[in-house]
Design a protein around this motif. Sequence first.
Motif, short mmCIF file in Angstrom:
data_model
loop_
_atom_site.label_atom_id
_atom_site.label_comp_id
_atom_site.label_asym_id
_atom_site.label_seq_id
_atom_site.Cartn_x
_atom_site.Cartn_y
_atom_site.Cartn_z
N ILE A 195 0.64 -4.59 4.10
CA ILE A 195 -0.58 -4.83 4.87
C ILE A 195 -1.08 -6.25 4.57
CG2 ILE A 195 -2.96 -4.09 5.22
CD1 ILE A 195 -2.05 -1.29 4.35
N PRO A 196 -1.24 -7.08 5.62
CA PRO A 196 -1.79 -8.42 5.40
C PRO A 196 -3.26 -8.35 4.98
CG PRO A 196 -1.42 -8.03 7.74
CD PRO A 196 -0.90 -6.84 7.01
N ALA A 197 -3.63 -9.18 4.03
CA ALA A 197 -4.99 -9.15 3.50
C ALA A 197 -5.39 -10.56 3.05
CB ALA A 197 -5.07 -8.18 2.33
N GLU A 198 -6.66 -10.69 2.70
CA GLU A 198 -7.20 -11.95 2.20
C GLU A 198 -7.98 -11.67 0.93
OE1 GLU A 198 -10.46 -15.34 3.54
OE2 GLU A 198 -9.65 -13.97 5.02
N VAL A 199 -7.81 -12.50 -0.09
CA VAL A 199 -8.49 -12.33 -1.37
C VAL A 199 -9.97 -12.67 -1.20
CG1 VAL A 199 -8.64 -13.13 -3.76
CG2 VAL A 199 -6.40 -12.85 -2.68
N VAL A 200 -10.85 -11.73 -1.66
CA VAL A 200 -12.29 -11.92 -1.57
C VAL A 200 -12.90 -12.21 -2.94
CG1 VAL A 200 -14.45 -10.81 -0.90
CG2 VAL A 200 -12.39 -10.40 0.43
N LYS A 201 -12.50 -11.44 -3.96
CA LYS A 201 -13.01 -11.61 -5.32
C LYS A 201 -11.87 -11.43 -6.31
CE LYS A 201 -17.72 -9.85 -4.85
NZ LYS A 201 -18.64 -8.80 -5.30
N ASN A 253 -13.21 -4.00 2.62
CA ASN A 253 -12.81 -4.57 1.33
C ASN A 253 -12.31 -3.46 0.42
OD1 ASN A 253 -13.69 -7.00 2.31
ND2 ASN A 253 -15.51 -7.10 1.04
N ARG A 254 -11.23 -3.75 -0.30
CA ARG A 254 -10.65 -2.79 -1.24
C ARG A 254 -10.27 -3.51 -2.53
NH1 ARG A 254 -12.67 0.63 1.42
NH2 ARG A 254 -11.63 1.96 2.90
N TRP A 255 -10.49 -2.84 -3.67
CA TRP A 255 -10.03 -3.35 -4.95
C TRP A 255 -8.59 -2.90 -5.14
CZ3 TRP A 255 -12.26 -6.93 -7.79
CH2 TRP A 255 -13.64 -7.15 -7.64
N VAL A 256 -7.70 -3.84 -5.48
CA VAL A 256 -6.27 -3.59 -5.56
C VAL A 256 -5.75 -4.12 -6.89
CG1 VAL A 256 -4.06 -4.09 -4.47
CG2 VAL A 256 -6.10 -3.87 -3.06
N ASN A 257 -4.82 -3.38 -7.50
CA ASN A 257 -4.17 -3.88 -8.72
C ASN A 257 -3.34 -5.11 -8.37
OD1 ASN A 257 -5.18 -1.94 -10.42
ND2 ASN A 257 -3.49 -0.53 -10.06
N GLY A 302 -11.04 -10.17 -10.16
CA GLY A 302 -11.50 -9.45 -11.33
C GLY A 302 -10.51 -9.63 -12.47
N SER A 303 -10.82 -9.09 -13.62
CA SER A 303 -9.92 -9.25 -14.77
C SER A 303 -8.65 -8.43 -14.60
CB SER A 303 -10.63 -8.86 -16.05
OG SER A 303 -11.02 -7.51 -15.99
N LYS A 304 -8.75 -7.27 -13.94
CA LYS A 304 -7.59 -6.41 -13.76
C LYS A 304 -7.23 -6.20 -12.30
CE LYS A 304 -8.49 -3.91 -17.99
NZ LYS A 304 -8.84 -2.65 -18.59
N GLN A 305 -8.19 -6.36 -11.41
CA GLN A 305 -7.94 -6.11 -10.00
C GLN A 305 -8.43 -7.28 -9.15
OE1 GLN A 305 -9.98 -2.39 -9.35
NE2 GLN A 305 -8.10 -1.24 -9.68
N VAL A 306 -7.98 -7.27 -7.89
CA VAL A 306 -8.38 -8.28 -6.93
C VAL A 306 -8.99 -7.55 -5.74
CG1 VAL A 306 -7.53 -10.07 -5.37
CG2 VAL A 306 -6.52 -9.81 -7.63
N GLN A 307 -10.14 -8.03 -5.26
CA GLN A 307 -10.72 -7.42 -4.06
C GLN A 307 -10.17 -8.16 -2.85
OE1 GLN A 307 -14.98 -7.74 -3.36
NE2 GLN A 307 -14.99 -5.63 -2.64
N VAL A 308 -9.61 -7.39 -1.91
CA VAL A 308 -9.02 -7.97 -0.71
C VAL A 308 -9.76 -7.45 0.52
CG1 VAL A 308 -6.74 -8.32 -1.71
CG2 VAL A 308 -7.25 -6.18 -0.56
N ARG A 309 -9.73 -8.26 1.58
CA ARG A 309 -10.31 -7.88 2.87
C ARG A 309 -9.15 -7.55 3.80
NH1 ARG A 309 -14.40 -11.89 5.07
NH2 ARG A 309 -15.60 -10.71 3.57
N TYR A 355 0.83 -1.21 0.00
CA TYR A 355 0.00 0.00 0.00
C TYR A 355 0.86 1.26 0.00
CZ TYR A 355 -3.07 3.66 1.76
OH TYR A 355 -3.76 4.83 1.92
N LYS A 356 0.50 2.19 -0.89
CA LYS A 356 1.12 3.52 -0.90
C LYS A 356 0.03 4.54 -0.63
CE LYS A 356 4.08 4.43 -4.24
NZ LYS A 356 4.75 4.51 -5.54
#
Length: 95
Positions: free
Chosen positions: A59-65, A84-88, A67-74, A47-48
């Motif tokens: 930041i430790p996180a867990e993959v939730v969803k 939840n945040r969408w991350v590249n 996507g084609s370009k991004q991953v949603q993490v908890r 994270y920046k």
Amino acid sequence: MKLFQIALVVLMLLINLVSPLSTWADEAPHLSKHPDYFVGQKVVWLYKARADSDNIQRIPAEVVKLGSKQVQVRVRKHNKEFVNRWVNRDRLENH
């Protein structure tokens, strides 16, 4: 002339029914170009706070969803709640 107008309307309806199918692919994990992540996987989010910042927080996180370009993490917040945040994908590391 009336038959031509009806045919044109039917053609437009068919085009509109087919076009949203490509947007459904954003959440389909089997269509992902990066199969290295899966739902429930523990990852580290690099994270920046700002794009021009040199300070990177891990930041430790867990993959939730997926996507084609991004991953949603908890991510766990300081008050022990989750958000939840969408991350590249290039901002994630395998844990």
